[in-house]
Design a protein around this motif. Structure first.
Motif, PDB file in Angstrom:
ATOM      1  N   LEU A 198      10.920  19.911  13.633  1.00  0.00           N
ATOM      2  CA  LEU A 198      11.788  19.974  14.987  1.00  0.00           C
ATOM      3  C   LEU A 198      13.135  18.933  14.675  1.00  0.00           C
ATOM      4  CD1 LEU A 198       9.081  19.658  17.456  1.00  0.00           C
ATOM      5  CD2 LEU A 198      10.138  21.780  16.671  1.00  0.00           C
ATOM      6  N   ILE A 199      14.143  19.453  15.080  1.00  0.00           N
ATOM      7  CA  ILE A 199      15.349  18.574  14.809  1.00  0.00           C
ATOM      8  C   ILE A 199      15.763  17.811  16.252  1.00  0.00           C
ATOM      9  CG2 ILE A 199      17.539  18.616  13.966  1.00  0.00           C
ATOM     10  CD1 ILE A 199      15.496  19.246  12.075  1.00  0.00           C
ATOM     11  N   PHE A 200      15.931  16.686  16.643  1.00  0.00           N
ATOM     12  CA  PHE A 200      16.103  16.248  17.635  1.00  0.00           C
ATOM     13  C   PHE A 200      17.538  15.407  17.615  1.00  0.00           C
ATOM     14  CE2 PHE A 200      11.610  16.254  17.893  1.00  0.00           C
ATOM     15  CZ  PHE A 200      11.199  16.535  19.343  1.00  0.00           C
ATOM     16  N   ASP A 201      18.251  15.380  18.963  1.00  0.00           N
ATOM     17  CA  ASP A 201      19.391  14.386  18.855  1.00  0.00           C
ATOM     18  C   ASP A 201      18.779  13.161  19.312  1.00  0.00           C
ATOM     19  OD1 ASP A 201      19.358  14.436  21.750  1.00  0.00           O
ATOM     20  OD2 ASP A 201      21.129  15.978  21.772  1.00  0.00           O
ATOM     21  N   HIS A 202      19.414  11.956  19.532  1.00  0.00           N
ATOM     22  CA  HIS A 202      18.889  10.576  19.906  1.00  0.00           C
ATOM     23  C   HIS A 202      18.264  10.893  21.203  1.00  0.00           C
ATOM     24  CE1 HIS A 202      19.507   8.719  16.034  1.00  0.00           C
ATOM     25  NE2 HIS A 202      21.036   9.441  16.005  1.00  0.00           N
ATOM     26  N   ASP A 203      19.099  11.205  21.979  1.00  0.00           N
ATOM     27  CA  ASP A 203      18.660  11.258  23.568  1.00  0.00           C
ATOM     28  C   ASP A 203      17.464  12.169  23.836  1.00  0.00           C
ATOM     29  OD1 ASP A 203      20.967   9.603  24.396  1.00  0.00           O
ATOM     30  OD2 ASP A 203      22.065  11.528  24.698  1.00  0.00           O
ATOM     31  N   ALA A 204      17.385  13.282  22.855  1.00  0.00           N
ATOM     32  CA  ALA A 204      16.270  14.352  23.155  1.00  0.00           C
ATOM     33  C   ALA A 204      14.888  13.536  22.656  1.00  0.00           C
ATOM     34  CB  ALA A 204      16.433  15.809  22.681  1.00  0.00           C
ATOM     35  N   LEU A 205      14.982  13.126  21.400  1.00  0.00           N
ATOM     36  CA  LEU A 205      13.994  11.995  20.738  1.00  0.00           C
ATOM     37  C   LEU A 205      13.482  11.069  21.916  1.00  0.00           C
ATOM     38  CD1 LEU A 205      11.970  11.856  18.430  1.00  0.00           C
ATOM     39  CD2 LEU A 205      13.825  10.360  17.550  1.00  0.00           C
ATOM     40  N   SER A 206      14.590  10.303  22.252  1.00  0.00           N
ATOM     41  CA  SER A 206      13.955   9.261  23.114  1.00  0.00           C
ATOM     42  C   SER A 206      13.200   9.839  24.327  1.00  0.00           C
ATOM     43  CB  SER A 206      15.150   8.826  23.540  1.00  0.00           C
ATOM     44  OG  SER A 206      14.694   7.418  24.437  1.00  0.00           O
ATOM     45  N   ALA A 207      13.741  10.906  25.007  1.00  0.00           N
ATOM     46  CA  ALA A 207      13.071  11.692  26.055  1.00  0.00           C
ATOM     47  C   ALA A 207      11.515  12.168  25.693  1.00  0.00           C
ATOM     48  CB  ALA A 207      14.002  12.639  26.745  1.00  0.00           C
ATOM     49  N   MET A 208      11.414  12.698  24.485  1.00  0.00           N
ATOM     50  CA  MET A 208      10.246  13.158  24.178  1.00  0.00           C
ATOM     51  C   MET A 208       9.290  11.930  23.693  1.00  0.00           C
ATOM     52  SD  MET A 208       7.927  14.015  21.248  1.00  0.00           S
ATOM     53  CE  MET A 208       9.058  13.337  19.902  1.00  0.00           C
ATOM     54  N   VAL A 209       9.722  11.087  23.177  1.00  0.00           N
ATOM     55  CA  VAL A 209       8.691   9.745  22.904  1.00  0.00           C
ATOM     56  C   VAL A 209       8.299   9.459  24.582  1.00  0.00           C
ATOM     57  CG1 VAL A 209       8.681   7.338  22.180  1.00  0.00           C
ATOM     58  CG2 VAL A 209       9.625   9.314  20.827  1.00  0.00           C
ATOM     59  N   ASP A 210       9.293   9.035  25.527  1.00  0.00           N
ATOM     60  CA  ASP A 210       8.950   8.684  26.658  1.00  0.00           C
ATOM     61  C   ASP A 210       7.865   9.584  27.312  1.00  0.00           C
ATOM     62  OD1 ASP A 210      10.863   6.509  26.064  1.00  0.00           O
ATOM     63  OD2 ASP A 210      12.496   7.466  27.620  1.00  0.00           O
ATOM     64  N   ALA A 211       8.176  10.831  27.324  1.00  0.00           N
ATOM     65  CA  ALA A 211       7.203  11.814  27.896  1.00  0.00           C
ATOM     66  C   ALA A 211       5.621  11.699  27.181  1.00  0.00           C
ATOM     67  CB  ALA A 211       7.758  13.101  27.615  1.00  0.00           C
ATOM     68  N   VAL A 212       5.644  11.567  26.010  1.00  0.00           N
ATOM     69  CA  VAL A 212       4.275  11.344  25.352  1.00  0.00           C
ATOM     70  C   VAL A 212       3.817  10.020  25.649  1.00  0.00           C
ATOM     71  CG1 VAL A 212       3.336  10.837  22.926  1.00  0.00           C
ATOM     72  CG2 VAL A 212       5.094  12.700  23.309  1.00  0.00           C
ATOM     73  N   ALA A 213       4.590   8.897  25.673  1.00  0.00           N
ATOM     74  CA  ALA A 213       4.028   7.629  26.134  1.00  0.00           C
ATOM     75  C   ALA A 213       3.452   7.592  27.562  1.00  0.00           C
ATOM     76  CB  ALA A 213       5.058   6.585  25.871  1.00  0.00           C
ATOM     77  N   ALA A 214       4.082   8.429  28.509  1.00  0.00           N
ATOM     78  CA  ALA A 214       3.845   8.392  29.890  1.00  0.00           C
ATOM     79  C   ALA A 214       2.623   9.456  30.094  1.00  0.00           C
ATOM     80  CB  ALA A 214       4.982   8.885  30.813  1.00  0.00           C
ATOM     81  N   GLY A 215       1.980  10.063  28.931  1.00  0.00           N
ATOM     82  CA  GLY A 215       1.027  11.158  29.059  1.00  0.00           C
ATOM     83  C   GLY A 215       1.426  12.282  29.780  1.00  0.00           C
ATOM     84  N   LEU A 216       2.669  12.568  29.746  1.00  0.00           N
ATOM     85  CA  LEU A 216       3.258  13.962  30.084  1.00  0.00           C
ATOM     86  C   LEU A 216       3.121  14.945  29.479  1.00  0.00           C
ATOM     87  CD1 LEU A 216       6.275  12.531  32.131  1.00  0.00           C
ATOM     88  CD2 LEU A 216       4.087  12.953  33.168  1.00  0.00           C
ATOM     89  N   VAL A 217       2.955  14.984  27.940  1.00  0.00           N
ATOM     90  CA  VAL A 217       2.956  16.038  27.006  1.00  0.00           C
ATOM     91  C   VAL A 217       1.749  15.818  26.006  1.00  0.00           C
ATOM     92  CG1 VAL A 217       5.415  16.955  27.250  1.00  0.00           C
ATOM     93  CG2 VAL A 217       4.656  15.271  25.618  1.00  0.00           C
TER      94      VAL A 217
END
Length: 75
Positions: free
Chosen positions: A56-75
Motif C-alpha cells: 500500500l502506498i500512502f502520502d504522509h497525511d494518509a499514513l498518519s491518519a491510518m496509524v491514528d485510526a489503528v491506535a484508537a482501535g477504529l480499524v
C-alpha cells in the motif's frame, strides 16, 4: 502502480526502489509490516512475510491518519 480514490497499490513490492525496515519491537515475530520511503511524499507498507507481494502506498497525511485510526482501535 495502480491508483484509485481509496488507495494506491503496487502488486510486487520488491520492485519498489526502497530500503525496507520493520520495527525493532517485532523481533522474531511473523506478524509484521515493513515500511519503505518512496520519495518525499510517499511511504510504502507491505507484509514482511510476502516480500514480493503487494504494498500500500500512502502520502504522509494518509499514513498518519491510518496509524491514528489503528491506535484508537477504529480499524
Amino acid at each position: 502502480m495502480t491508483t484509485s480514490s481509496a488507495a494506491r497499490t503496487v502488486r510486487d513490492s520488491s520492485t519498489l526502489p526502497v530500503t525496507w525496515w520493520k520495527s525493532s519491537q517485532s523481533a522474531a515475530q511473523s506478524d509484521c509490516v515493513e515500511c519503505g520511503i518512496i520519495d518525499a511524499e510517499s511511504v510504502a507498507i507491505r507484509d514482511s512475510k510476502v516480500q514480493n507481494g503487494p504494498a500500500l502506498i500512502f502520502d504522509h497525511d494518509a499514513l498518519s491518519a491510518m496509524v491514528d485510526a489503528v491506535a484508537a482501535g477504529l480499524v
